[in-house]
Design an enzyme around this catalytic site. Structure first.
Site, PDB file in Angstrom:
ATOM      1  N   LYS A  34      70.129  14.674  66.502  1.00 51.06           N
ATOM      2  CA  LYS A  34      69.531  15.762  67.273  1.00 51.06           C
ATOM      3  C   LYS A  34      68.740  15.225  68.469  1.00 51.06           C
ATOM      4  O   LYS A  34      67.675  15.726  68.811  1.00 51.06           O
ATOM      5  CB  LYS A  34      68.629  16.604  66.385  1.00 51.06           C
ATOM      6  CG  LYS A  34      69.395  17.309  65.277  1.00 51.06           C
ATOM      7  CD  LYS A  34      68.558  18.378  64.621  1.00 51.06           C
ATOM      8  CE  LYS A  34      69.302  19.074  63.525  1.00 51.06           C
ATOM      9  NZ  LYS A  34      70.323  19.974  63.967  1.00 51.06           N
ATOM     10  N   CYS A  35      69.281  14.232  69.116  1.00 50.16           N
ATOM     11  CA  CYS A  35      68.623  13.545  70.230  1.00 50.16           C
ATOM     12  C   CYS A  35      69.358  13.873  71.528  1.00 50.16           C
ATOM     13  O   CYS A  35      70.555  14.173  71.513  1.00 50.16           O
ATOM     14  CB  CYS A  35      68.667  12.037  69.959  1.00 50.16           C
ATOM     15  SG  CYS A  35      68.026  11.006  71.288  1.00 50.16           S
ATOM     16  N   GLY A  36      68.658  13.777  72.641  1.00 47.56           N
ATOM     17  CA  GLY A  36      69.307  13.957  73.936  1.00 47.56           C
ATOM     18  C   GLY A  36      70.386  12.926  74.197  1.00 47.56           C
ATOM     19  O   GLY A  36      71.297  13.149  74.997  1.00 47.56           O
ATOM     20  N   PHE A  37      70.319  11.793  73.498  1.00 43.44           N
ATOM     21  CA  PHE A  37      71.326  10.745  73.654  1.00 43.44           C
ATOM     22  C   PHE A  37      72.480  10.883  72.672  1.00 43.44           C
ATOM     23  O   PHE A  37      73.448  10.117  72.733  1.00 43.44           O
ATOM     24  CB  PHE A  37      70.684   9.355  73.497  1.00 43.44           C
ATOM     25  CG  PHE A  37      69.687   9.023  74.562  1.00 43.44           C
ATOM     26  CD1 PHE A  37      70.081   8.851  75.880  1.00 43.44           C
ATOM     27  CD2 PHE A  37      68.344   8.898  74.251  1.00 43.44           C
ATOM     28  CE1 PHE A  37      69.153   8.557  76.872  1.00 43.44           C
ATOM     29  CE2 PHE A  37      67.402   8.599  75.235  1.00 43.44           C
ATOM     30  CZ  PHE A  37      67.814   8.427  76.553  1.00 43.44           C
ATOM     31  N   THR A  38      72.413  11.852  71.759  1.00 47.66           N
ATOM     32  CA  THR A  38      73.453  12.020  70.743  1.00 47.66           C
ATOM     33  C   THR A  38      74.859  12.163  71.339  1.00 47.66           C
ATOM     34  O   THR A  38      75.811  11.654  70.743  1.00 47.66           O
ATOM     35  CB  THR A  38      73.112  13.204  69.807  1.00 47.66           C
ATOM     36  OG1 THR A  38      71.837  12.953  69.219  1.00 47.66           O
ATOM     37  CG2 THR A  38      74.139  13.370  68.711  1.00 47.66           C
TER      38      THR A  38
END
Length: 179
Positions: A34-38
């Site tokens: 659930k990360c912006g980098f996912t």
């Protein structure tokens, strides 16, 4: 010492020796669903699929230490990775990468490839986030955020560290060099 000297827990909680990967080029990643980098999973999958037959693999270690962006159990995380992101490579047990409970593998990785700087697209934004959390973040070798990557050569040596904002095409080029 090389990474082959370490054992880690697989997604089922069983100990697995990294010596099983001896002779391969390995990219070790601490991840979060659930990360912006996912969305990097998409490009990581492409890199894996392109080079796997040449002796390359990715080892994925979910970590919930950064913004609580890897919620749930290892099994739940694995299900999201397989169904939503179509991750084909091995996903290991959820771990800590920093602090007193940091996995020994990640302590070793940080020692072998210390932190230098955050570069690449989105670096300025990530630096602001990091500075808000710890204004001295530059002064230690801790993992700074999700999707930090360590590249390991065929002899088990940690040859490069890539921060989350670094261009995955640069990572791909370095993998290609090692293969």
């Amino acid at each position: 010492m090389t990474i082959y000297d370490f054992e880690v827990k697989d997604s089922e909680g069983n100990m697995k020796s990294l010596s099983e990967y001896e002779g391969m080029v390995i990219l070790i990643v601490n991840s979060a669903t659930k990360c912006g980098f996912t969305p990097q999973y998409t490009e990581l999958n492409e890199i894996y699929n392109e080079f796997h037959d040449e002796g390359f693999t990715i080892l994925d270690f979910p970590c919930n230490q950064f913004g609580k962006q890897a919620p749930g159990t290892t099994e739940e995380i694995k299900e999201v990775c397989r169904s939503k992101w179509l991750v084909p490579y091995e996903i290991f047990d959820k771990i800590d990468v920093n602090g007193e409970n940091a996995d020994p593998l990640f302590e070793y990785l940080k020692k072998e490839q210390p932190f230098t700087d955050i570069t690449g697209k989105g670096a300025t934004k990530l630096k602001l986030v990091l500075k808000a959390v710890d204004r001295h973040y530059k002064d230690n070798d801790d993992i700074k955020w999700n999707f930090t990557k360590f590249l390991v050569d065929r002899e088990g040596n940690v040859v490069q560290r890539f921060e989350p904002t670094e261009d995955l095409q640069d990572v791909k080029a370095k993998i290609k060099e090692l293969l």
